[in-house]
Design a protein around this motif. Sequence first.
Motif, PDB file in Angstrom:
ATOM      1  N   ALA A 162       0.801  -1.555   0.073  1.00  0.00           N
ATOM      2  CA  ALA A 162       0.021   0.028   0.504  1.00  0.00           C
ATOM      3  C   ALA A 162       1.026   0.814  -0.414  1.00  0.00           C
ATOM      4  CB  ALA A 162      -0.710   0.538   0.804  1.00  0.00           C
ATOM      5  N   GLY A 163       0.710   2.580  -0.531  1.00  0.00           N
ATOM      6  CA  GLY A 163       1.066   4.167  -0.433  1.00  0.00           C
ATOM      7  C   GLY A 163       2.498   3.400  -0.968  1.00  0.00           C
ATOM      8  N   CYS A 164       2.788   2.775  -2.463  1.00  0.00           N
ATOM      9  CA  CYS A 164       3.989   2.591  -2.604  1.00  0.00           C
ATOM     10  C   CYS A 164       3.916   4.233  -3.952  1.00  0.00           C
ATOM     11  CB  CYS A 164       3.888   1.672  -4.301  1.00  0.00           C
ATOM     12  SG  CYS A 164       3.611  -0.015  -2.528  1.00  0.00           S
ATOM     13  N   TYR A 165       5.808   4.452  -4.153  1.00  0.00           N
ATOM     14  CA  TYR A 165       6.067   5.597  -4.826  1.00  0.00           C
ATOM     15  C   TYR A 165       7.541   5.276  -5.627  1.00  0.00           C
ATOM     16  CZ  TYR A 165       8.038   7.677  -0.845  1.00  0.00           C
ATOM     17  OH  TYR A 165       9.068   7.703   0.216  1.00  0.00           O
ATOM     18  N   CYS A 166       7.594   5.605  -6.178  1.00  0.00           N
ATOM     19  CA  CYS A 166       9.013   5.308  -7.070  1.00  0.00           C
ATOM     20  C   CYS A 166      10.219   5.983  -6.712  1.00  0.00           C
ATOM     21  CB  CYS A 166       8.610   5.189  -8.754  1.00  0.00           C
ATOM     22  SG  CYS A 166      10.529   4.974  -9.743  1.00  0.00           S
ATOM     23  N   ILE A 167      11.631   5.751  -6.980  1.00  0.00           N
ATOM     24  CA  ILE A 167      12.493   6.617  -5.971  1.00  0.00           C
ATOM     25  C   ILE A 167      14.087   6.635  -6.753  1.00  0.00           C
ATOM     26  CG2 ILE A 167      11.955   6.335  -3.291  1.00  0.00           C
ATOM     27  CD1 ILE A 167      14.044   4.307  -3.325  1.00  0.00           C
ATOM     28  N   ASN A 168      13.787   5.745  -7.722  1.00  0.00           N
ATOM     29  CA  ASN A 168      15.112   6.118  -8.494  1.00  0.00           C
ATOM     30  C   ASN A 168      15.160   6.714  -9.812  1.00  0.00           C
ATOM     31  OD1 ASN A 168      13.742   4.195 -11.001  1.00  0.00           O
ATOM     32  ND2 ASN A 168      14.071   1.809  -9.800  1.00  0.00           N
ATOM     33  N   ASN A 169      16.143   6.702 -10.693  1.00  0.00           N
ATOM     34  CA  ASN A 169      16.413   7.741 -11.801  1.00  0.00           C
ATOM     35  C   ASN A 169      14.907   7.624 -13.182  1.00  0.00           C
ATOM     36  OD1 ASN A 169      18.175   8.750 -10.068  1.00  0.00           O
ATOM     37  ND2 ASN A 169      19.774   7.862 -11.826  1.00  0.00           N
ATOM     38  N   SER A 170      13.900   6.442 -13.218  1.00  0.00           N
ATOM     39  CA  SER A 170      13.300   6.527 -13.998  1.00  0.00           C
ATOM     40  C   SER A 170      12.483   7.273 -13.318  1.00  0.00           C
ATOM     41  CB  SER A 170      13.023   5.256 -14.036  1.00  0.00           C
ATOM     42  OG  SER A 170      12.001   4.622 -12.491  1.00  0.00           O
ATOM     43  N   CYS A 171      11.921   7.873 -12.203  1.00  0.00           N
ATOM     44  CA  CYS A 171      11.080   8.609 -12.034  1.00  0.00           C
ATOM     45  C   CYS A 171      11.208  10.201 -12.025  1.00  0.00           C
ATOM     46  CB  CYS A 171      10.325   8.172 -10.918  1.00  0.00           C
ATOM     47  SG  CYS A 171       9.673   6.683 -10.533  1.00  0.00           S
ATOM     48  N   GLY A 172      12.623  10.332 -11.742  1.00  0.00           N
ATOM     49  CA  GLY A 172      13.304  11.361 -11.540  1.00  0.00           C
ATOM     50  C   GLY A 172      15.008  11.733 -11.100  1.00  0.00           C
ATOM     51  N   ALA A 173      15.103  12.880 -10.892  1.00  0.00           N
ATOM     52  CA  ALA A 173      17.049  12.752 -10.244  1.00  0.00           C
ATOM     53  C   ALA A 173      16.791  13.462  -9.010  1.00  0.00           C
ATOM     54  CB  ALA A 173      17.902  13.933 -11.259  1.00  0.00           C
ATOM     55  N   LEU A 175      15.867  12.070  -6.178  1.00  0.00           N
ATOM     56  CA  LEU A 175      14.604  11.707  -5.633  1.00  0.00           C
ATOM     57  C   LEU A 175      14.977  11.419  -4.426  1.00  0.00           C
ATOM     58  CD1 LEU A 175      11.868  10.486  -8.138  1.00  0.00           C
ATOM     59  CD2 LEU A 175      12.356  12.605  -6.995  1.00  0.00           C
ATOM     60  N   VAL A 176      15.670  10.824  -3.329  1.00  0.00           N
ATOM     61  CA  VAL A 176      16.158  10.311  -2.331  1.00  0.00           C
ATOM     62  C   VAL A 176      16.362  11.602  -1.577  1.00  0.00           C
ATOM     63  CG1 VAL A 176      17.459   8.358  -0.967  1.00  0.00           C
ATOM     64  CG2 VAL A 176      16.377   7.910  -3.101  1.00  0.00           C
ATOM     65  N   MET A 177      17.865  11.781  -1.930  1.00  0.00           N
ATOM     66  CA  MET A 177      18.464  13.106  -1.258  1.00  0.00           C
ATOM     67  C   MET A 177      17.878  14.629  -1.407  1.00  0.00           C
ATOM     68  SD  MET A 177      21.294  11.207  -0.481  1.00  0.00           S
ATOM     69  CE  MET A 177      21.422  12.816   0.226  1.00  0.00           C
ATOM     70  N   ASP A 178      16.816  14.968  -2.300  1.00  0.00           N
ATOM     71  CA  ASP A 178      15.460  15.959  -2.260  1.00  0.00           C
ATOM     72  C   ASP A 178      14.481  15.813  -1.297  1.00  0.00           C
ATOM     73  OD1 ASP A 178      17.055  17.006  -4.293  1.00  0.00           O
ATOM     74  OD2 ASP A 178      16.284  16.711  -6.066  1.00  0.00           O
ATOM     75  N   ASN A 179      14.277  14.242  -0.916  1.00  0.00           N
ATOM     76  CA  ASN A 179      13.008  14.242   0.429  1.00  0.00           C
ATOM     77  C   ASN A 179      13.240  12.852   0.979  1.00  0.00           C
ATOM     78  OD1 ASN A 179      10.782  15.350  -1.553  1.00  0.00           O
ATOM     79  ND2 ASN A 179      12.006  14.124  -3.169  1.00  0.00           N
ATOM     80  N   LEU A 180      15.313  13.309   1.781  1.00  0.00           N
ATOM     81  CA  LEU A 180      15.565  12.508   2.733  1.00  0.00           C
ATOM     82  C   LEU A 180      14.798  12.446   3.362  1.00  0.00           C
ATOM     83  CD1 LEU A 180      17.756  10.514   2.725  1.00  0.00           C
ATOM     84  CD2 LEU A 180      18.915  12.458   3.829  1.00  0.00           C
ATOM     85  N   PRO A 181      14.051  13.234   4.621  1.00  0.00           N
ATOM     86  CA  PRO A 181      13.439  12.920   6.184  1.00  0.00           C
ATOM     87  C   PRO A 181      12.367  12.485   5.395  1.00  0.00           C
ATOM     88  CG  PRO A 181      13.993  15.196   5.557  1.00  0.00           C
ATOM     89  CD  PRO A 181      14.151  14.793   4.347  1.00  0.00           C
ATOM     90  N   SER A 182      11.374  12.602   4.268  1.00  0.00           N
ATOM     91  CA  SER A 182      10.409  12.025   4.017  1.00  0.00           C
ATOM     92  C   SER A 182      10.339   9.888   3.649  1.00  0.00           C
ATOM     93  CB  SER A 182       9.337  12.465   3.272  1.00  0.00           C
ATOM     94  OG  SER A 182       9.812  12.536   1.995  1.00  0.00           O
ATOM     95  N   VAL A 183      11.168  10.181   3.020  1.00  0.00           N
ATOM     96  CA  VAL A 183      11.927   8.750   2.631  1.00  0.00           C
ATOM     97  C   VAL A 183      12.196   7.732   4.322  1.00  0.00           C
ATOM     98  CG1 VAL A 183      14.315   7.335   1.224  1.00  0.00           C
ATOM     99  CG2 VAL A 183      12.875   9.434   0.632  1.00  0.00           C
ATOM    100  N   LEU A 184      13.072   8.726   5.276  1.00  0.00           N
ATOM    101  CA  LEU A 184      13.441   7.653   5.779  1.00  0.00           C
ATOM    102  C   LEU A 184      12.302   7.385   6.664  1.00  0.00           C
ATOM    103  CD1 LEU A 184      16.726   9.731   6.448  1.00  0.00           C
ATOM    104  CD2 LEU A 184      16.819   7.604   6.279  1.00  0.00           C
ATOM    105  N   LYS A 185      11.475   8.482   7.186  1.00  0.00           N
ATOM    106  CA  LYS A 185      10.286   7.758   7.442  1.00  0.00           C
ATOM    107  C   LYS A 185       9.214   6.907   7.058  1.00  0.00           C
ATOM    108  CE  LYS A 185       9.667  12.908   9.777  1.00  0.00           C
ATOM    109  NZ  LYS A 185       9.030  14.281   9.896  1.00  0.00           N
ATOM    110  N   ASP A 186       8.995   7.394   5.879  1.00  0.00           N
ATOM    111  CA  ASP A 186       8.365   6.428   5.689  1.00  0.00           C
ATOM    112  C   ASP A 186       9.184   4.523   5.186  1.00  0.00           C
ATOM    113  OD1 ASP A 186       6.818   8.243   4.361  1.00  0.00           O
ATOM    114  OD2 ASP A 186       7.308   8.444   2.271  1.00  0.00           O
ATOM    115  N   LEU A 187      10.406   4.579   4.786  1.00  0.00           N
ATOM    116  CA  LEU A 187      11.335   3.432   4.876  1.00  0.00           C
ATOM    117  C   LEU A 187      11.066   2.768   6.918  1.00  0.00           C
ATOM    118  CD1 LEU A 187      13.207   1.911   3.207  1.00  0.00           C
ATOM    119  CD2 LEU A 187      14.779   2.631   3.566  1.00  0.00           C
ATOM    120  N   GLY A 188      11.242   3.627   7.261  1.00  0.00           N
ATOM    121  CA  GLY A 188      11.248   3.344   9.020  1.00  0.00           C
ATOM    122  C   GLY A 188       9.793   3.328   9.783  1.00  0.00           C
ATOM    123  N   GLY A 189       8.958   3.543   9.176  1.00  0.00           N
ATOM    124  CA  GLY A 189       7.458   3.847   9.631  1.00  0.00           C
ATOM    125  C   GLY A 189       6.991   2.426   9.118  1.00  0.00           C
ATOM    126  N   GLY A 190       7.204   1.451   8.264  1.00  0.00           N
ATOM    127  CA  GLY A 190       6.310   0.389   7.901  1.00  0.00           C
ATOM    128  C   GLY A 190       7.498  -0.636   7.909  1.00  0.00           C
TER     129      GLY A 190
END
Length: 648
Positions: A162-173, A175-190
């Motif tokens: 549920a609630g999946c989204y893409c983070i690699n270069n196929s979806c944008g350049a 993305l992980v470092m530009d959205n680091l706090p939300s990426v960490l929260k989503d990864l840790g939340g699961g």
Amino acid sequence: MKRSVSLLLLPMAAMASASTLAQSVEDRARAAAEASRAKSSTSKAIQENYLTPGLSGQPIATVDRSQSFTPSLACQKTSSLLEILIQPDGTGDINTVRIARDTDLDGSFDRVSTLPVPVSGICANGVIACQPGSWNACNYHRWNVDVSGDLGLAAAEMAELAGCYCINNSCGANLVMDNLPSVLKDLGGGAIGALTSHDPRVGVAEARINGPLIQYVGAQSTACTALPDLPQTAYRGRPTSILGDAAATAAGSSLFQSLKGSPAGIGKAEQVRACTIERDVTLRPLAYEDIVSATGVIYSVQGCGEGCRRFRIIGDGNCSSAPPIFTARFEVSDPAKLLSARIVEMGADDWVQGRINGRVVGSAGPRPWLTTGLPSGDCRTDGGAARNYTSYDFTTDLRAGPTTVSARVRGGGGGAPLTTEWVLVDVEIRVSDACEPSDRLVDQCADIGANQKCRLDSESVDGVQTFLNGVGTGLRPLPRSRQFGTGSCTATLTRDFFLRQRTYKCAIDTGAMPEPDLSRGAYIIDRSTETLLADRVRTADGGSAASTRAFALPDRGSVPACEAVCKTRSAKANTDAAPAGVVGAQQTSPTGFDTFYHACSPGNVCPAGPGETIVTPCGCLDTFPEAVVMMQTVRLAGADLACTATAR
């Protein structure tokens, strides 16, 4: 020197006391409300002021901060419950996810592991691993805790995430470092969700982000036991069982029984009454004539099998006048029971033209005759009758409404008639063997439900418990279909329900205790106004005395018409993922927007966040129509979905 200081402080104390006394009740109430809002108006404030200190053994202060205490809500606390470190690579995927855990809550890590797959997408309960830098050959994994308590991944299908989204270069350049706090929260939340589902004792007090690292402060709460299977968490898996358990506990509670036997409960008894609301279905067998009616110029009717009739239209003409038209009219009572309607044969000596609702559909004769004029050729021939066995289907016409079938005749003399006339058109109509269903509701609960002394205690609708112990369960049955009848007389009906079984509890007056006299209260309510208070009291001689006096409510002050809010939005890449792929790849524009609503500051300033632009400034916003459209869209989309039970 001391005396002068005392003389100086005395007026200051008096001024402070006078200032406090001068403050109105409304001012003090507003100050208390603002202090309470400051500590609990947002989820972040609640976490910082109550949740985190409560689970970590730190002091919790009262609203006015005049007092504080240190609660003991957890048996064990640790500042290193879980730590996740990530490292993205040049493809945009997270190629390293390092997980460290403190399983015994002693303050130090005792288990360290690394995810076995790179992370190309993040879900609320798992991750997606694809070919680096692309969304091809993807594998799906959900967070899982095995029997030994190790946190890791288990193979899954996309539909389980549920609630999946893409983070690699196929979806944008980047993305992980530009959205680091939300990426960490989503990864840790699961990961935290999997841990707390496996062991309900674990509670998270705080989450801290430090660069590519997220740390969780945790505690063991709920119960001080070494076993994760707790009775206190049984209702999480079976929420409806709390109703029966509550009734059993009340029956065995001395306090409850004392209240039940108190004067407030004496003099009343309850009677349980059962009733049903049932759908009564009857079936009436239908004959062919109940479904198909035929009128007009019909020479004969013959059977052609079960549910089949063949109607023959015949007519005569001559060669010296305009061709006459012979018409039959057909109608069906239920279009769903009509299987087929066709012209199966046309015959003439000399010419015939077949028509449906005045529309030329075919002919029989020496040559085709498909115009409104006269046919080309001699009228009086003795070459024998012409036949046309090419069928014409007019089922759609007949289902739409009454339909006419006509024979237009050109001929007569010089030949032999086909029957007693010179032309024929045969019509064949087939219908299904059917019964006419009718249903009505037999409501045996109407009188009981209308009784004000009766209340609904339980209800079962087609086997689904919708009401139990006077409380709605939240369950509702889906519309269902049932087949009625036997043999050739059967019908399938789809209805919201077929049987409601109810029990009511009705109060019965035993006469042991009189009803309370509420007439004085009713008198005050009915006759008082905002400026006048009316009353009626009982006098010593058994009579009553009415009185009125002026009445005024204190000034309630003025309040704003609403809480001023503003609407903002910020651009975002449409990186959400679904079984069909990344959403942005299916849209004309890969960029969308996130919408936010903020409560405005007292100066009517919109507190827009970083990267947000103001769409609607501060004011009394009414977005209810927009919310209704969104909810209706989701509802209709859900109605269009098809659920399938297939082996996976």
